[in-house]
Design a protein around this motif. Structure first.
Motif, PDB file in Angstrom:
ATOM      1  N   GLY A   1      63.513  41.949 -61.459  1.00  0.00           N
ATOM      2  CA  GLY A   1      63.460  41.215 -59.984  1.00  0.00           C
ATOM      3  C   GLY A   1      64.572  40.231 -60.003  1.00  0.00           C
ATOM      4  N   ALA A   2      65.048  39.593 -60.963  1.00  0.00           N
ATOM      5  CA  ALA A   2      66.034  38.457 -60.732  1.00  0.00           C
ATOM      6  C   ALA A   2      67.461  39.175 -60.593  1.00  0.00           C
ATOM      7  CB  ALA A   2      66.432  37.553 -62.160  1.00  0.00           C
TER       8      ALA A   2
ATOM      9  N   SER B   1      67.877  42.202 -58.986  1.00  0.00           N
ATOM     10  CA  SER B   1      68.107  42.771 -57.817  1.00  0.00           C
ATOM     11  C   SER B   1      68.151  41.579 -56.638  1.00  0.00           C
ATOM     12  CB  SER B   1      66.536  43.526 -57.670  1.00  0.00           C
ATOM     13  OG  SER B   1      65.754  42.822 -57.257  1.00  0.00           O
ATOM     14  N   LEU B   2      67.544  40.385 -57.001  1.00  0.00           N
ATOM     15  CA  LEU B   2      67.941  39.389 -55.923  1.00  0.00           C
ATOM     16  C   LEU B   2      69.269  39.184 -56.109  1.00  0.00           C
ATOM     17  CD1 LEU B   2      65.950  37.332 -54.540  1.00  0.00           C
ATOM     18  CD2 LEU B   2      66.783  35.797 -56.330  1.00  0.00           C
TER      19      LEU B   2
ATOM     20  N   ARG C   1      71.053  41.850 -54.271  1.00  0.00           N
ATOM     21  CA  ARG C   1      71.125  42.120 -52.894  1.00  0.00           C
ATOM     22  C   ARG C   1      71.526  40.969 -51.916  1.00  0.00           C
ATOM     23  NH1 ARG C   1      65.737  41.836 -52.557  1.00  0.00           N
ATOM     24  NH2 ARG C   1      65.308  43.468 -53.570  1.00  0.00           N
ATOM     25  N   GLY C   2      71.560  39.653 -52.374  1.00  0.00           N
ATOM     26  CA  GLY C   2      71.740  38.821 -51.402  1.00  0.00           C
ATOM     27  C   GLY C   2      72.969  38.653 -50.866  1.00  0.00           C
ATOM     28  N   GLY C   3      74.043  38.915 -51.447  1.00  0.00           N
ATOM     29  CA  GLY C   3      75.419  38.832 -51.079  1.00  0.00           C
ATOM     30  C   GLY C   3      75.888  37.356 -51.008  1.00  0.00           C
TER      31      GLY C   3
ATOM     32  N   ARG D   1      74.827  34.493 -49.849  1.00  0.00           N
ATOM     33  CA  ARG D   1      74.223  33.063 -49.382  1.00  0.00           C
ATOM     34  C   ARG D   1      73.788  32.201 -50.765  1.00  0.00           C
ATOM     35  NH1 ARG D   1      69.064  33.384 -47.689  1.00  0.00           N
ATOM     36  NH2 ARG D   1      68.589  35.227 -48.435  1.00  0.00           N
TER      37      ARG D   1
ATOM     38  N   ARG E   1      72.782  29.993 -53.967  1.00  0.00           N
ATOM     39  CA  ARG E   1      71.637  30.303 -54.862  1.00  0.00           C
ATOM     40  C   ARG E   1      70.267  29.293 -54.478  1.00  0.00           C
ATOM     41  NH1 ARG E   1      71.845  29.661 -61.070  1.00  0.00           N
ATOM     42  NH2 ARG E   1      69.712  30.710 -61.240  1.00  0.00           N
ATOM     43  N   TYR E   2      70.422  28.335 -53.907  1.00  0.00           N
ATOM     44  CA  TYR E   2      69.267  27.497 -53.476  1.00  0.00           C
ATOM     45  C   TYR E   2      69.069  27.433 -51.941  1.00  0.00           C
ATOM     46  CZ  TYR E   2      69.160  26.919 -58.609  1.00  0.00           C
ATOM     47  OH  TYR E   2      69.316  27.022 -60.217  1.00  0.00           O
TER      48      TYR E   2
ATOM     49  N   ASP F   1      67.080  28.604 -50.001  1.00  0.00           N
ATOM     50  CA  ASP F   1      65.804  28.544 -49.349  1.00  0.00           C
ATOM     51  C   ASP F   1      64.958  27.654 -49.845  1.00  0.00           C
ATOM     52  OD1 ASP F   1      66.848  30.635 -47.895  1.00  0.00           O
ATOM     53  OD2 ASP F   1      66.534  31.811 -49.252  1.00  0.00           O
TER      54      ASP F   1
END
Lengths: 298, 313, 455
Positions: free
Chosen positions: B10-11, B13-14, B17-19, B21, B23-24, B26
């Motif tokens: 999970g970690a 892939s995140l 994926r994000g490129g 942006r 880390r925090y 959101d």
């Protein structure tokens, strides 16, 4: 109360199919033998249900005489079913089971998918802590908490309401993980496109993610429904009034006043299960895949 | 069994994926999304767990408000020195011993057989799986009727087989738990059946084809391909079953009420009786904490085994 | 089976209405919530409003023959009210599960208006603060006074000098006898009734004669898979002796049974069993069957089994108090009582609840047919009851009733009875010695006695 976790195939896996081995005579014979053996087992497995069904179609007077009389009986009757459906209590139990299950499904699916979305797509401080606590939470055996949950519900005067059955069953941690896993597998591009169009997170969740998640929503929805419908321990203690009882609690605690009424008892137990059997017949594949995928067990 | 890698994958892939942006990025929306679930999680899992731990040190009564007088370790001492507590733990173990082997072996056999049969899948699913989704109350009423002393189906079959005076299964302390175990086997085998079927699908077909070309018999294929490759499913099923056994309540409550005598009383039954019949929720909490620890320990062992298997796989 | 919603008059309409309600619920919860009546399960379940205002909710634990008789009495009440929906009754499984339900419902703000409780269990409910006390004022609203009840029962139900129950009956442990077998054994008088048995010698002589006549047992009394019966049997014999003390005292914090007398009684039970005068191992149903089929002449059990015995074809039987084997007559017993679980009650609600209880008391004769000795004096003293056979033959057992000693863990079907009864059963089976049984009883009870009273 989702109590166990499991790993599994993806929720969208195809149904089982026999491995295609090169067809030799011995293999074919072997497969036929397999089929016959399995068929025998399947019939044995069906006997208890069939026996209950058969009994429910006799009169109490016949079933009181025991097995031979039930076997010999050739005049099926709906008397037990009609008596139960006219009696009243069972309708209240259906109402309680239906309402508690349906409301729990809605709350669980919405809240768990929101949490799953945050864990899958959003980056925020404390993410790993939330993740870790949830993983711990998955191991907490809900049944063991029955005493403090009862006391807590008593303190806020929610005992003997449907909410006492609904609220404690909403935080099914397993559902969060199933949703997260599913979202992890969705392509990011759609989301990116929506974000470029100026959509906020809520709109992305609602109009992009949710429509793509119908398979997992229905799988989780059905399994939650079945779990809540079947739960005995929680409603047994938080609901004491016969009119507010769910089906399993009603079947377990309220007795009629006339001794051995085997036909009535079997009819009532089958009536309590009927909605689930119908649900199974409609959503067979979803349920099977959901179980295989989540290891969710009541 | 390929996707239980949520923690690590999970970690990863995140991050992948994000490129661009941060880390925090959101923080606020993320917590808003989490808030409702976390609220329920806190109210109905975390707080009760803490309250249970606290009240296990008090003479809490269900009939009175508040924690009651301080008891120190008296509740734990009582439970750990009480015969009933150990008896009930033993019954729980007994139930585990009676149910786990058949639930594993039969489910495996059924799944392997079903996997080889091309037609009638729906029929097997109906036969084996439908009981699993039925309420425990329905299951119990059906089986209590089958076990009815004297003229029930089970007694009748024994009579036909030549046993003139069959013992009433649920009325005899020696056999009552076996009776409950048989009903449970019938009820829950469908779950393991489905897990095994799912596991069988993950086995690459080529393995069998290669084996067949090498001239192996179906038996050898099962022995050397199927069983080893399903070992993860098997250990999963065993652990799930042990944990489920520790929490067994429904069938016992409904079929025997813990009797005859206390011969089928199990841990959750002891907890609910102590809390709701004796009103001693403090003492019940102590028993619950002890059970809780056992379950967590088993769940932790399972995690260890799984990690081990992942490493060796 | 009677708890349907209040208003609709016809049953068919009712089902359809409920069906419709279920369907609507599927469509829109709000709509249903708006349309469902105030006292409906829907409103109660979602909004916590009171269920069934204006009716009497009544919970009980009567199965078998008792249940059938109760049904007749409830129907009579509905007739008197000329409103079939004036009463909502529910029957639960006997014993601890029932008391758990009553307690939890009261703790959870949804108790029934009236519940049945054993006298020995009502004391615990009262101590737990789960009951509304009964006052003379409340009794007088329906023309009753405390003087209308068997004073032994009335005194026994007092806790902390307050009254908590309205007693319905006493149900003593009694002796059933098979008339044909006793005839053969020469134990009957000229009118075909059992000759009085008094003292150890007559008692053993009767058992021996009976054993000879049956070729099997003299007397059967259940002790396998059964805890209450061995306790009742023991407590009856124990209490017949001078020097018998209460098993427990000070609310259960002290274990005070007379150890010598207990040992003596247990030895006596074991001796009778070893000599084949009483059954060594019989379960509840088996002990009945022995007497019904003439394998034993006597059978000890609560009087409520009269209904079962009457159902046996061609069985001629009689019932008497358990003979005074030792110094004085005594019989283990309990009483069924009506209690008012604690809740806010308007004067109308109190009036309705008391009216229901009064109606049940007025039907004590119907209840007595099921074996129970009425606690309501106008029935107990009536000529009609005195003419009822064999009920009148054992009614005197109620005068020497010995109730279980009060403790938070004692009473009918309680942990106390289970613990003590199990050991007595083993002694009777010859599987345990009296001294081993006593030490086991003492150590098990000690863990309860030393536990702070949770009530």
């Amino acid at each position: 109360m989702a109590t166990t976790t499991g790993s599994g195939i993806s929720a969208a896996a195809p149904p089982a199919r026999a491995p295609r081995t090169p067809s030799g005579n011995s293999t074919r014979t072997f497969n036929i033998v397999c089929g016959v053996v399995l068929g025998v087992f399947a019939v044995v497995w069906l006997i208890p249900s069939l026996w209950a069904i058969k009994t429910s179609f006799t009169t109490n007077a016949v079933s009181a005489l025991g097995t031979p009389a039930i076997l010999k009986d050739t005049s099926p009757t709906l008397a037990s079913y009609l008596a139960l459906l006219e009696g009243g209590d069972i309708w209240n139990w259906y109402l309680a089971s239906f309402l508690t299950s349906a409301i729990t499904v809605v709350l669980t699916v919405v809240f768990a998918s929101m949490a799953g979305y945050a864990l899958s797509r959003l980056r925020f401080r404390g993410r790993n802590v939330v993740f870790g606590v949830m993983l711990l939470g998955i191991m907490i055996p809900g049944q063991v908490l029955i005493v403090p949950i009862f006391e807590g519900l008593g303190a806020v005067h929610l005992l003997n309401t449907y909410w006492a059955v609904i609220l404690p069953q909403v935080p099914a941690v397993i559902a969060v993980f199933v949703f997260k896993q599913f979202f992890d597998g969705l392509p990011v591009e759609l989301e990116e496109a929506a974000r470029l169009d100026g959509a906020g997170y809520w709109r992305i969740y609602r109009s992009v993610i949710m429509p793509l998640s119908k398979p997992v929503i229905s799988a989780m929805g059905i399994l939650t429904f079945v779990n809540v419908w079947n739960n005995l321990l929680l409603p047994l203690f938080v609901v004491s009034n016969p009119k507010l009882m769910t089906i399993p609690v009603g079947l377990a605690t309220v007795q009629g006043s006339f001794g051995q009424r085997y036909s009535d008892i079997q009819a009532s137990s089958l009536l309590g299960a009927l909605p689930l059997v119908i649900l199974f017949l409609i959503f067979q594949r979803r349920i099977v895949e959901g179980v295989a995928g989540t290891g969710l067990k009541g | 069994m390929s996707t239980q890698t949520t923690t690590s994958a999970g970690a990863v892939s995140l991050a992948a994926r994000g490129g661009a942006r941060p880390r925090y990025a959101d923080n606020k929306p993320a917590w808003l999304f989490l808030a409702p679930f976390v609220l329920f999680f806190a109210l109905f899992l975390v707080v009760p767990t803490i309250y249970m731990a606290i009240s296990s040190f008090f003479n809490t009564s269900i009939a009175k408000s508040g924690l009651g007088s301080f008891a120190g370790f008296a509740n734990y001492q009582e439970m750990l020195t009480k015969r009933e507590f150990w008896d009930d733990m033993w019954h729980t173990l007994q139930f585990t011993l009676y149910t786990v082997p058949p639930l594993v072996v039969l489910a495996f056999v059924f799944a392997v057989l079903a996997n080889r049969v091309r037609r009638g899948q729906w029929f097997f699913r109906l036969a084996f799986f439908v009981p699993f989704i039925l309420p425990s109350a329905t299951i119990s009423l059906i089986w209590v009727f089958i076990y009815a002393p004297g003229n029930g189906l089970f007694a009748q079959i024994q009579t036909w087989l030549g046993n003139a005076a069959p013992t009433p299964v649920l009325a005899d302390p020696k056999t009552a738990m076996v009776g409950v175990a048989i009903a449970t086997l019938w009820w829950t085998i469908g779950f393991n059946f489905i897990l095994y079927l799912a596991g069988l699908q993950d086995i690459p077909r080529e393995l069998y084809e290669a084996a067949a070309i090498d001239g192996t018999t179906p038996w050898q294929q099962i022995r050397y391909i199927t069983i080893p490759l399903l070992s993860r499913t098997t250990s999963l099923i065993i652990v799930l079953q042990i944990i489920a056994s520790l929490k067994i309540f429904d069938q016992v409550y409904l079929m025997t009420s813990g009797g005859p005598g206390t011969s089928t009383q199990t841990a959750i039954g002891l907890i609910t009786n102590t809390a709701f019949t004796d009103f001693r929720s403090g003492a019940a909490s102590a028993a619950a904490v002890l059970l809780f620890i056992v379950i967590l320990a088993i769940a932790a062992i399972r995690q260890l085994i799984e990690r081990n298997q992942e490493r060796t796989a | 089976m009677n708890s349907h919603p209040p208003t609709p008059p016809a049953r068919g309409v009712l089902s359809r209405r409920n069906l419709l309600r279920g369907g609507l619920a599927a469509g829109g919860l709000g709509l249903v919530a708006a349309t469902a009546g105030c006292g409906s399960p829907l409103a109660a379940g979602l909004a916590g409003s009171q269920l069934d205002p204006g009716t009497v909710t009544f919970w009980n634990l009567f199965g078998g023959g008792d249940g059938a008789r109760l049904q007749t009495m409830l129907d009579e009440y509905r007739q008197q009210q000329s409103r079939p929906d004036s009463l909502v009754a529910a029957t639960f499984a006997w014993g601890n599960p029932y008391y758990t339900k009553v307690s939890l419902a009261t703790i959870g703000d949804q108790p029934p208006d009236v519940a049945v409780a054993h006298l020995t269990r009502a004391a615990n409910l009262a101590q737990a603060g789960l009951l509304t006390p009964i006052t003379e004022d409340m009794l007088s609203t329906v023309g009753l006074t405390s003087a209308d009840f068997n004073q032994k029962v009335w005194a026994a139900q007092k806790v902390n000098d307050q009254d908590w129950t309205v007693p319905l009956d006493t149900h003593p442990f009694v002796m059933f006898y098979n008339v044909d077998v006793c005839q053969k054994a020469g134990l009957l008088d000229g009118e075909g009734k059992l000759k009085p048995i008094q003292g150890v010698e007559e008692w053993e002589a009767a058992l021996k004669a009976a054993k000879q006549a049956t070729g099997g047992l003299g007397l059967s009394v259940a002790n396998v898979n059964e805890f209450a019966t061995p306790w009742r049997f023991f407590q009856t014999l124990y209490s017949q002796q001078e020097g018998a003390t209460d098993f427990l005292s000070d609310g259960g914090t002290k274990i005070t049974f007379n150890e010598d007398l207990t040992a003596k009684t247990l030895e006596y039970i074991q001796k009778l069993a070893n000599d084949g005068l009483i059954s060594k191992a019989a379960d509840y149903a088996g002990s009945q069957t022995d007497m019904f089929t003439g394998k034993s002449a006597f059978y000890l059990q609560g009087e409520w089994e009269i209904t079962t015995a009457q159902g046996i074809k061609d069985l001629k039987f009689g019932m008497v108090p358990v003979p005074t084997v030792f110094d004085k007559p005594a019989a283990q017993a309990d009483s069924h009582t009506f209690v008012l679980p604690k809740m806010e009650r308007s004067p109308e609600q109190v009036q309705r609840a008391m009216g229901f209880i009064k109606s049940m008391l007025d039907q004590s004769m119907t209840w007595a047919a099921g074996g129970h000795v009425p606690a309501y004096l106008p029935t107990l003293d009536s000529d009609e009851y005195k003419a009822l056979e064999p009920q009148a033959d054992y009614a005197s057992a109620a005068d020497v009733a010995v109730y279980d000693a009060p403790a938070w863990y004692s009473g009918s079907g309680s942990n106390f009875e289970n613990i003590v009864g199990a050991q007595i059963g083993l002694v009777q089976q010859g599987l345990s010695s009296p001294s081993a049984a006593i030490s086991s009883i003492r150590s098990q009870l000690q863990s309860y006695a030393s536990t702070a009273n949770p009530l």
